[in-house]
Design a protein around this motif. Structure first.
Motif, PDB file in Angstrom:
ATOM      1  N   ALA A 341     -11.802   9.538  -5.721  1.00 26.63           N
ATOM      2  CA  ALA A 341     -12.992   9.248  -6.020  1.00 26.63           C
ATOM      3  C   ALA A 341     -13.502   7.616  -6.698  1.00 26.63           C
ATOM      4  CB  ALA A 341     -13.491  10.231  -7.051  1.00 26.63           C
ATOM      5  N   THR A 342     -12.375   7.338  -7.427  1.00 27.90           N
ATOM      6  CA  THR A 342     -12.657   5.780  -7.832  1.00 27.90           C
ATOM      7  C   THR A 342     -11.976   4.928  -7.307  1.00 27.90           C
ATOM      8  OG1 THR A 342     -10.772   6.502  -9.367  1.00 27.90           O
ATOM      9  CG2 THR A 342     -13.050   6.932 -10.332  1.00 27.90           C
ATOM     10  N   ASN A 343     -11.251   5.116  -6.002  1.00 30.02           N
ATOM     11  CA  ASN A 343     -10.434   4.217  -5.075  1.00 30.02           C
ATOM     12  C   ASN A 343     -10.950   4.136  -3.874  1.00 30.02           C
ATOM     13  OD1 ASN A 343      -7.824   2.891  -6.871  1.00 30.02           O
ATOM     14  ND2 ASN A 343      -8.407   4.924  -7.545  1.00 30.02           N
ATOM     15  N   LYS A 344     -12.095   3.806  -3.691  1.00 31.37           N
ATOM     16  CA  LYS A 344     -12.742   3.800  -2.145  1.00 31.37           C
ATOM     17  C   LYS A 344     -11.738   3.150  -1.148  1.00 31.37           C
ATOM     18  CE  LYS A 344     -16.691   3.790  -0.781  1.00 31.37           C
ATOM     19  NZ  LYS A 344     -17.987   3.728  -0.460  1.00 31.37           N
ATOM     20  N   ASP A 345     -10.950   1.893  -1.509  1.00 27.88           N
ATOM     21  CA  ASP A 345      -9.971   1.435  -0.490  1.00 27.88           C
ATOM     22  C   ASP A 345      -8.754   2.165  -0.664  1.00 27.88           C
ATOM     23  OD1 ASP A 345      -8.316  -0.250   0.832  1.00 27.88           O
ATOM     24  OD2 ASP A 345      -9.440  -2.174  -0.085  1.00 27.88           O
ATOM     25  N   TRP A 346      -8.652   2.997   0.403  1.00 29.64           N
ATOM     26  CA  TRP A 346      -7.357   3.817   0.499  1.00 29.64           C
ATOM     27  C   TRP A 346      -6.160   2.888   0.559  1.00 29.64           C
ATOM     28  CZ3 TRP A 346      -6.402   8.412  -0.673  1.00 29.64           C
ATOM     29  CH2 TRP A 346      -5.425   8.983  -0.299  1.00 29.64           C
ATOM     30  N   GLU A 347      -6.390   1.899   1.385  1.00 29.20           N
ATOM     31  CA  GLU A 347      -5.154   1.142   1.661  1.00 29.20           C
ATOM     32  C   GLU A 347      -4.414   0.526   0.135  1.00 29.20           C
ATOM     33  OE1 GLU A 347      -2.922   0.802   4.017  1.00 29.20           O
ATOM     34  OE2 GLU A 347      -4.334   1.989   5.320  1.00 29.20           O
ATOM     35  N   VAL A 348      -5.421  -0.045  -0.723  1.00 27.30           N
ATOM     36  CA  VAL A 348      -5.048  -0.428  -1.984  1.00 27.30           C
ATOM     37  C   VAL A 348      -4.505   0.549  -2.545  1.00 27.30           C
ATOM     38  CG1 VAL A 348      -5.942  -1.626  -4.159  1.00 27.30           C
ATOM     39  CG2 VAL A 348      -6.754  -2.369  -1.906  1.00 27.30           C
ATOM     40  N   ALA A 349      -5.163   1.762  -2.830  1.00 22.85           N
ATOM     41  CA  ALA A 349      -4.651   2.947  -3.710  1.00 22.85           C
ATOM     42  C   ALA A 349      -3.072   3.124  -3.390  1.00 22.85           C
ATOM     43  CB  ALA A 349      -5.652   4.074  -3.547  1.00 22.85           C
ATOM     44  N   ILE A 350      -2.881   3.348  -2.233  1.00 25.33           N
ATOM     45  CA  ILE A 350      -1.597   3.824  -1.730  1.00 25.33           C
ATOM     46  C   ILE A 350      -0.468   2.639  -1.746  1.00 25.33           C
ATOM     47  CG2 ILE A 350      -2.452   5.655  -0.303  1.00 25.33           C
ATOM     48  CD1 ILE A 350      -1.412   4.129   2.085  1.00 25.33           C
ATOM     49  N   ASN A 351      -0.903   1.321  -1.748  1.00 23.23           N
ATOM     50  CA  ASN A 351       0.160   0.413  -2.273  1.00 23.23           C
ATOM     51  C   ASN A 351       0.236   0.015  -3.652  1.00 23.23           C
ATOM     52  OD1 ASN A 351       0.696   0.410   0.569  1.00 23.23           O
ATOM     53  ND2 ASN A 351      -1.180  -1.081   0.969  1.00 23.23           N
ATOM     54  N   ARG A 352       0.339   0.960  -4.450  1.00 23.24           N
ATOM     55  CA  ARG A 352       0.486   0.769  -5.938  1.00 23.24           C
ATOM     56  C   ARG A 352       1.972   0.108  -6.310  1.00 23.24           C
ATOM     57  NH1 ARG A 352      -1.328   6.388  -7.896  1.00 23.24           N
ATOM     58  NH2 ARG A 352      -0.668   7.077  -5.629  1.00 23.24           N
ATOM     59  N   PHE A 353       3.051   0.526  -5.179  1.00 19.87           N
ATOM     60  CA  PHE A 353       4.214  -0.062  -5.480  1.00 19.87           C
ATOM     61  C   PHE A 353       4.606  -1.088  -4.416  1.00 19.87           C
ATOM     62  CE2 PHE A 353       3.859   4.295  -7.029  1.00 19.87           C
ATOM     63  CZ  PHE A 353       4.160   4.167  -8.457  1.00 19.87           C
ATOM     64  N   THR A 354       5.319  -2.102  -4.850  1.00 22.32           N
ATOM     65  CA  THR A 354       5.632  -3.090  -3.828  1.00 22.32           C
ATOM     66  C   THR A 354       6.474  -2.540  -2.717  1.00 22.32           C
ATOM     67  OG1 THR A 354       5.685  -5.045  -5.566  1.00 22.32           O
ATOM     68  CG2 THR A 354       6.738  -5.379  -3.674  1.00 22.32           C
ATOM     69  N   ARG A 355       6.069  -2.906  -1.564  1.00 19.68           N
ATOM     70  CA  ARG A 355       6.981  -2.531  -0.458  1.00 19.68           C
ATOM     71  C   ARG A 355       8.201  -3.321  -0.203  1.00 19.68           C
ATOM     72  NH1 ARG A 355       3.053   0.058   4.386  1.00 19.68           N
ATOM     73  NH2 ARG A 355       1.381   0.684   3.033  1.00 19.68           N
ATOM     74  N   TYR A 356       9.028  -2.806   0.352  1.00 16.55           N
ATOM     75  CA  TYR A 356      10.192  -3.487   0.854  1.00 16.55           C
ATOM     76  C   TYR A 356       9.936  -4.559   2.036  1.00 16.55           C
ATOM     77  CZ  TYR A 356      13.455  -0.168  -1.237  1.00 16.55           C
ATOM     78  OH  TYR A 356      14.256   0.706  -2.363  1.00 16.55           O
ATOM     79  N   GLY A 357      10.691  -5.717   1.797  1.00 20.40           N
ATOM     80  CA  GLY A 357      10.700  -6.788   2.774  1.00 20.40           C
ATOM     81  C   GLY A 357      11.652  -6.606   4.082  1.00 20.40           C
ATOM     82  N   PRO A 358      11.524  -7.054   5.124  1.00 19.76           N
ATOM     83  CA  PRO A 358      12.538  -6.962   6.203  1.00 19.76           C
ATOM     84  C   PRO A 358      14.045  -6.849   5.782  1.00 19.76           C
ATOM     85  CG  PRO A 358      10.944  -8.522   6.789  1.00 19.76           C
ATOM     86  CD  PRO A 358      10.850  -8.513   5.220  1.00 19.76           C
ATOM     87  N   GLY A 359      14.714  -5.983   6.261  1.00 21.45           N
ATOM     88  CA  GLY A 359      16.143  -5.591   6.119  1.00 21.45           C
ATOM     89  C   GLY A 359      16.305  -4.921   4.871  1.00 21.45           C
ATOM     90  N   GLU A 360      15.330  -4.665   3.833  1.00 18.91           N
ATOM     91  CA  GLU A 360      15.573  -3.968   2.711  1.00 18.91           C
ATOM     92  C   GLU A 360      15.692  -2.537   2.705  1.00 18.91           C
ATOM     93  OE1 GLU A 360      14.104  -7.511  -0.525  1.00 18.91           O
ATOM     94  OE2 GLU A 360      12.863  -5.968   0.219  1.00 18.91           O
ATOM     95  N   SER A 361      16.521  -1.762   1.784  1.00 16.28           N
ATOM     96  CA  SER A 361      16.474  -0.458   1.961  1.00 16.28           C
ATOM     97  C   SER A 361      17.098   0.075   0.574  1.00 16.28           C
ATOM     98  CB  SER A 361      17.145   0.184   2.935  1.00 16.28           C
ATOM     99  OG  SER A 361      18.429  -0.252   3.376  1.00 16.28           O
TER     100      SER A 361
END
Length: 450
Positions: A341-361
């Motif tokens: 209800a307080t995060n209309k931009d769903w993409e921003v909301a689910i990207n709260r943690f930094t994503r891996y770069g290419p080749g990272e795991s």
């Protein structure tokens, strides 16, 4: 109470796998391919779980943005699945659409060819335990109640049912509030104009100062709860949707599941009506042909294992001496009703943690598959031993496929060595997984957990 045997229980099982989702299928196949007598128990009438009965329309990424990292059986399933979606480019590795009916046959064929015995329409309702050993499962089906005995059990129920019924330790939901991620009932619309569908604008973005498509749909149709709206062409003129949420649902509570299924069917019809109105060129003549027969549950129980994978492990891209697969999927924790209800931009909301770069795991250690409470049980799938944050990453189907293969292989090794699941030589386990196509880089002590 004396329990009569069902026909499969008259045989001596080496391994019983509880749950026929992605992890359960690869666990059963891998154990059977190593010559073990395997029974796979599934409560529905099809294998595949989220990708089939639940109608999740696409695979989460199989790559680390450079190469496929879910090899072995996971890659085998993936490539066979792609044969059912010829409209997908042959070299596409991420977010590949799923033809659910085709995928059911893929799993049927693989388990049958491996020599697995499958028991559909069967529920696990209890266990028999002696000290740290699970001796049998009590199952229920059209033959009534019966006992199934095995030397090793693999819990791939998604909800850690075997561990819970046996009195093993587990956690569930957010540690303080107990909140669980919302669930989704996926669905398929047919008779869609594909050409017009492909021209549709981003549903979440405003164009020329006008409200986004999702904003317009939500304003006119209040039943649509949020902007979660994933969709893929899954067949000619057919679009599969993983859209919207149903909140405060616990997949281990039958009453809650019943409410979710009915609410999800109403919501699917609402999306159909909204799309007909706001995107008539693509959806004006569409028809709602199917809703998922399983709740798309994202989390319930997580076992307490010999090791608990943590968000710190994820952030530091850790490697483990006993790791059985790698994972590169982002931390995907769907919001509560209040957060949404307080995060209309769903993409921003689910990207709260930094994503891996290419080749990272990061690695997933074998110890996360071993319940601390038992010596002859392994767990694979979304209920392995992790903290709640990392569970939001390792819960998806490609990871489950890889974990399942490792569990089945480990079970076969434990039987060969006449030991417990803790006695497995993880070096040998890793060698076998590599020989079968698994992606397991060499162990790097300098970046590893203790």
């Amino acid at each position: 109470m004396s329990l009569p045997p069902s026909s499969p229980s008259s045989q001596q099982w080496d391994v019983v796998v509880a749950g026929g989702g992605p992890a359960g299928c690869t666990a059963a196949i891998s154990a059977a391919r190593q010559g073990r007598r395997v029974l796979l128990i599934e409560r529905t009438c099809s294998l595949g779980g989220m990708g089939t009965s639940a109608l999740v329309p696409a695979w989460c990424p199989f790559s680390d943005q450079q190469r496929i990292i879910f090899g072995g059986l996971a890659s085998e399933v993936f490539q066979l699945s792609k044969e059912g979606t010829p409209h997908v480019p042959a070299d596409q590795m991420d977010w590949v659409a799923i033809d659910a009916e085709h995928l059911k046959r893929v799993y049927d064929t693989l388990v049958t060819e491996a020599g697995v015995t499958v028991l559909f329409d069967t529920f696990i309702v209890g266990t028999e335990v002696e000290e740290r050993t699970v001796k049998s499962l009590t199952i229920a089906n059209k033959q009534g109640l019966s006992k199934i005995e095995a030397r090793i059990f693999i819990d791939t129920s998604g909800d850690a049912d075997v561990v819970a019924f046996a009195g093993g330790k587990f956690e569930k939901g957010e540690p303080v509030t107990g909140n669980l991620q919302p669930v989704t009932i996926c669905f398929v619309l047919a008779n869609v104009n594909e050409e017009a569908y492909r021209r549709m604008p981003d549903t979440r973005k405003s164009i020329d100062g006008k409200p986004s498509l999702m904003d317009q749909m939500m304003a006119k149709y209040p039943l649509i709860p949020d902007t979660h709206f994933c969709n893929n062409i899954v067949g000619p003129g057919c679009v599969g949707f993983n859209a919207g949420h149903i909140y405060e649902i616990d997949n281990t509570d039958p009453a809650a599941v019943s409410r979710a299924i009915m609410a999800g069917r109403q919501l699917a019809a609402t999306y159909r009506d909204a799309l007909k109105e706001f995107q008539p060129e693509a959806f004006g003549n569409c028809h709602l042909v199917q809703t998922g027969s399983l709740v798309g549950a994202r989390e319930t129980r997580r076992i307490t294992g010999d090791y608990t994978l943590t968000v710190e492990d994820y952030i530091s891209r850790r490697t483990f001496e006993d790791e059985i697969c790698r994972n590169a999927y982002f931390i995907d924790i769907h919001l509560t009703r209040e957060e949404a209800a307080t995060n209309k931009d769903w993409e921003v909301a689910i990207n709260r943690f930094t994503r891996y770069g290419p080749g990272e795991s990061h690695g997933i250690p074998y110890r996360c598959l071993i319940p601390s409470s038992f010596d002859n049980v392994l767990v694979a799938g979304r209920s392995i031993s992790t903290d709640r944050i990392v569970q939001g990453s390792v819960r998806v189907m490609p990871v489950c496929l890889a974990m399942g293969e490792a569990a089945g292989t480990a079970a076969a090794l434990a039987l060969a060595e006449n030991g417990t699941v803790r006695d497995v030589d993880t070096g040998r386990l890793r060698d076998i997984l590599r020989e079968n196509g698994g992606y397991l880089p060499e162990y790097e002590p300098a970046t590893s957990a203790a």
